[in-house]
Write a protein that holds these residues in place. Structure first.
Motif, mmCIF file in Angstrom:
data_model
loop_
_atom_site.group_PDB
_atom_site.id
_atom_site.type_symbol
_atom_site.label_atom_id
_atom_site.label_comp_id
_atom_site.label_asym_id
_atom_site.label_seq_id
_atom_site.Cartn_x
_atom_site.Cartn_y
_atom_site.Cartn_z
ATOM 1 N N LYS A 4 -8.552 -5.877 11.585
ATOM 2 C CA LYS A 4 -7.769 -7.109 11.705
ATOM 3 C C LYS A 4 -8.020 -8.009 10.498
ATOM 4 N N GLN A 5 -9.273 -8.044 10.042
ATOM 5 C CA GLN A 5 -9.600 -8.842 8.866
ATOM 6 C C GLN A 5 -8.907 -8.289 7.623
ATOM 7 N N GLN A 6 -8.858 -6.957 7.529
ATOM 8 C CA GLN A 6 -8.134 -6.342 6.413
ATOM 9 C C GLN A 6 -6.659 -6.725 6.444
ATOM 10 N N ALA A 7 -6.074 -6.711 7.638
ATOM 11 C CA ALA A 7 -4.660 -7.073 7.776
ATOM 12 C C ALA A 7 -4.436 -8.515 7.328
ATOM 13 N N LYS A 8 -5.346 -9.409 7.686
ATOM 14 C CA LYS A 8 -5.215 -10.809 7.283
ATOM 15 C C LYS A 8 -5.364 -10.966 5.770
ATOM 16 N N LEU A 9 -6.222 -10.149 5.156
ATOM 17 C CA LEU A 9 -6.355 -10.166 3.694
ATOM 18 C C LEU A 9 -5.070 -9.675 3.032
ATOM 19 N N LEU A 10 -4.431 -8.691 3.657
ATOM 20 C CA LEU A 10 -3.140 -8.215 3.145
ATOM 21 C C LEU A 10 -2.104 -9.336 3.186
ATOM 22 N N PHE A 11 -2.055 -10.060 4.293
ATOM 23 C CA PHE A 11 -1.123 -11.187 4.409
ATOM 24 C C PHE A 11 -1.427 -12.247 3.344
ATOM 25 N N LYS A 12 -2.713 -12.468 3.111
ATOM 26 C CA LYS A 12 -3.116 -13.457 2.102
ATOM 27 C C LYS A 12 -2.609 -13.041 0.719
ATOM 28 N N ASN A 13 -2.761 -11.750 0.399
ATOM 29 C CA ASN A 13 -2.275 -11.247 -0.887
ATOM 30 C C ASN A 13 -0.753 -11.348 -0.993
ATOM 31 N N LEU A 14 -0.073 -11.040 0.104
ATOM 32 C CA LEU A 14 1.392 -11.125 0.106
ATOM 33 C C LEU A 14 1.853 -12.557 -0.125
ATOM 34 N N SER A 15 1.111 -13.514 0.422
ATOM 35 C CA SER A 15 1.490 -14.921 0.258
ATOM 36 C C SER A 15 1.345 -15.381 -1.190
ATOM 37 N N LYS A 16 0.527 -14.639 -1.967
ATOM 38 C CA LYS A 16 0.348 -14.959 -3.393
ATOM 39 C C LYS A 16 1.348 -14.204 -4.262
ATOM 40 N N GLY A 17 2.263 -13.485 -3.609
ATOM 41 C CA GLY A 17 3.267 -12.732 -4.357
ATOM 42 C C GLY A 17 2.767 -11.389 -4.845
ATOM 43 N N GLN A 18 1.630 -10.923 -4.309
ATOM 44 C CA GLN A 18 1.054 -9.658 -4.755
ATOM 45 C C GLN A 18 1.594 -8.497 -3.910
ATOM 46 N N HIS A 19 2.885 -8.256 -4.008
ATOM 47 C CA HIS A 19 3.467 -7.109 -3.318
ATOM 48 C C HIS A 19 4.567 -6.516 -4.185
ATOM 49 N N GLU A 20 4.634 -5.208 -4.185
ATOM 50 C CA GLU A 20 5.559 -4.509 -5.065
ATOM 51 C C GLU A 20 6.815 -4.030 -4.350
ATOM 52 N N ALA A 21 6.767 -3.983 -3.031
ATOM 53 C CA ALA A 21 7.895 -3.430 -2.280
ATOM 54 C C ALA A 21 7.996 -4.107 -0.925
ATOM 55 N N SER A 22 9.190 -4.066 -0.360
ATOM 56 C CA SER A 22 9.397 -4.666 0.959
ATOM 57 C C SER A 22 8.954 -3.727 2.077
ATOM 58 N N ARG A 23 8.668 -2.471 1.716
ATOM 59 C CA ARG A 23 8.147 -1.498 2.664
ATOM 60 C C ARG A 23 7.025 -0.725 1.993
ATOM 61 N N MET A 24 5.905 -0.585 2.696
ATOM 62 C CA MET A 24 4.776 0.112 2.094
ATOM 63 C C MET A 24 3.859 0.681 3.167
ATOM 64 N N SER A 25 3.175 1.785 2.818
ATOM 65 C CA SER A 25 2.123 2.365 3.650
ATOM 66 C C SER A 25 0.817 2.252 2.877
ATOM 67 N N ILE A 26 -0.258 1.901 3.576
ATOM 68 C CA ILE A 26 -1.549 1.674 2.926
ATOM 69 C C ILE A 26 -2.628 2.440 3.671
ATOM 70 N N GLU A 27 -3.320 3.321 2.952
ATOM 71 C CA GLU A 27 -4.408 4.101 3.541
ATOM 72 C C GLU A 27 -5.630 3.221 3.759
ATOM 73 N N THR A 28 -6.223 3.292 4.942
ATOM 74 C CA THR A 28 -7.457 2.569 5.217
ATOM 75 C C THR A 28 -8.280 3.361 6.226
ATOM 76 N N GLY A 29 -9.354 3.968 5.756
ATOM 77 C CA GLY A 29 -10.190 4.787 6.640
ATOM 78 C C GLY A 29 -9.386 5.884 7.302
ATOM 79 N N PRO A 30 -9.519 6.056 8.616
ATOM 80 C CA PRO A 30 -8.774 7.106 9.324
ATOM 81 C C PRO A 30 -7.368 6.674 9.733
ATOM 82 N N TYR A 31 -6.905 5.544 9.212
ATOM 83 C CA TYR A 31 -5.623 4.986 9.628
ATOM 84 C C TYR A 31 -4.698 4.712 8.436
ATOM 85 N N TYR A 32 -3.478 4.321 8.793
ATOM 86 C CA TYR A 32 -2.504 3.821 7.820
ATOM 87 C C TYR A 32 -2.002 2.464 8.293
ATOM 88 N N PHE A 33 -1.960 1.490 7.380
ATOM 89 C CA PHE A 33 -1.181 0.287 7.615
ATOM 90 C C PHE A 33 0.241 0.596 7.153
#
Length: 213
Positions: free
Chosen positions: A33-62
């Motif tokens: 959940k903390q990782q997800a909130k960090l992702l939102f924080k980065n997105l709010s700074k304009g740090q995103h390359e696409a409107s759709r993305m998959s992100i590997e994290t441990g045994p899961y995908y965001f």
């Protein structure tokens, strides 16, 4: 299987809704959940390359989609079909915009639309079993393709932000240590000041005695 669902406003990273879960079937739930909130924080700074993305994290995908300045994010097992994950997010997006669209920009507190959890839980159940006729039909839907959706590692996405946070943390710690040191120095000065005065007077008297004699 869908493990986590969160919705946030992209402009400032404010969490708007979340799929509530007791977390018993998932280790380190708070960590992700903390990782997800960090992702939102980065997105709010304009740090995103696409409107759709998959992100590997441990045994899961965001997986996330961004529509109308809102980010819809879910975390699934690596084995869960990517196509179903994104269609699940599309279902959430359609309903969230329909019900809360006019209030998104004016929301002032975190989880202002927490009641949307009811729809999240209901929709999540529909996507639970990938072998149902409904989900098999979605998997075979050639009109909905996900092959071109970018996949990145969570360290790549959060790396810059994490380094900046580390620098900030170190700077704060250094400032705090400096203040502690300065306070201790002041205490020592106050503690030894009378002794220094006495020694100074004795030396002065000794010097005057030598001058006189």
């Amino acid at each position: 299987m869908v493990k986590l669902t969160m919705i946030a406003r992209v402009t400032d990273g404010l969490p708007l809704a979340e799929g509530l879960d007791d977390g018993r079937d998932q280790k380190d739930a708070d960590f992700y959940k903390q990782q997800a909130k960090l992702l939102f924080k980065n997105l709010s700074k304009g740090q995103h390359e696409a409107s759709r993305m998959s992100i590997e994290t441990g045994p899961y995908y965001f997986h996330y989609i961004i529509e109308g300045r809102v980010c819809y994010l879910t975390m699934c097992d690596r084995s869960y079909p990517k196509k179903l994950a994104f269609q699940y997010l599309e279902d959430l997006r359609n309903e969230f915009e329909r019900v809360n669209g006019s209030q998104i920009e004016t929301a002032a507190r975190p989880y202002a639309f927490i009641k949307f959890d009811t729809f999240i839980q209901k929709t999540k159940k529909l996507y639970l079993d990938t072998r149902t006729q409904r989900n098999l039909a979605k998997l075979n839907d050639e009109l909905y393709e996900v092959h071109q959706i970018m996949t990145r590692n969570v360290q790549e996405v959060l790396g810059v932000g994490e380094k900046l946070d580390q620098v900030t943390e170190m700077s704060t710690r250094l400032t705090s240590d400096t203040r502690i040191y300065a306070d201790k120095a002041k205490d020592l000065n106050r503690q030894y000041a009378p002794v220094a005065i006495v020694i100074g007077v004795v030396l002065m008297l000794f010097w005057l005695k030598n001058k006189i004699w």
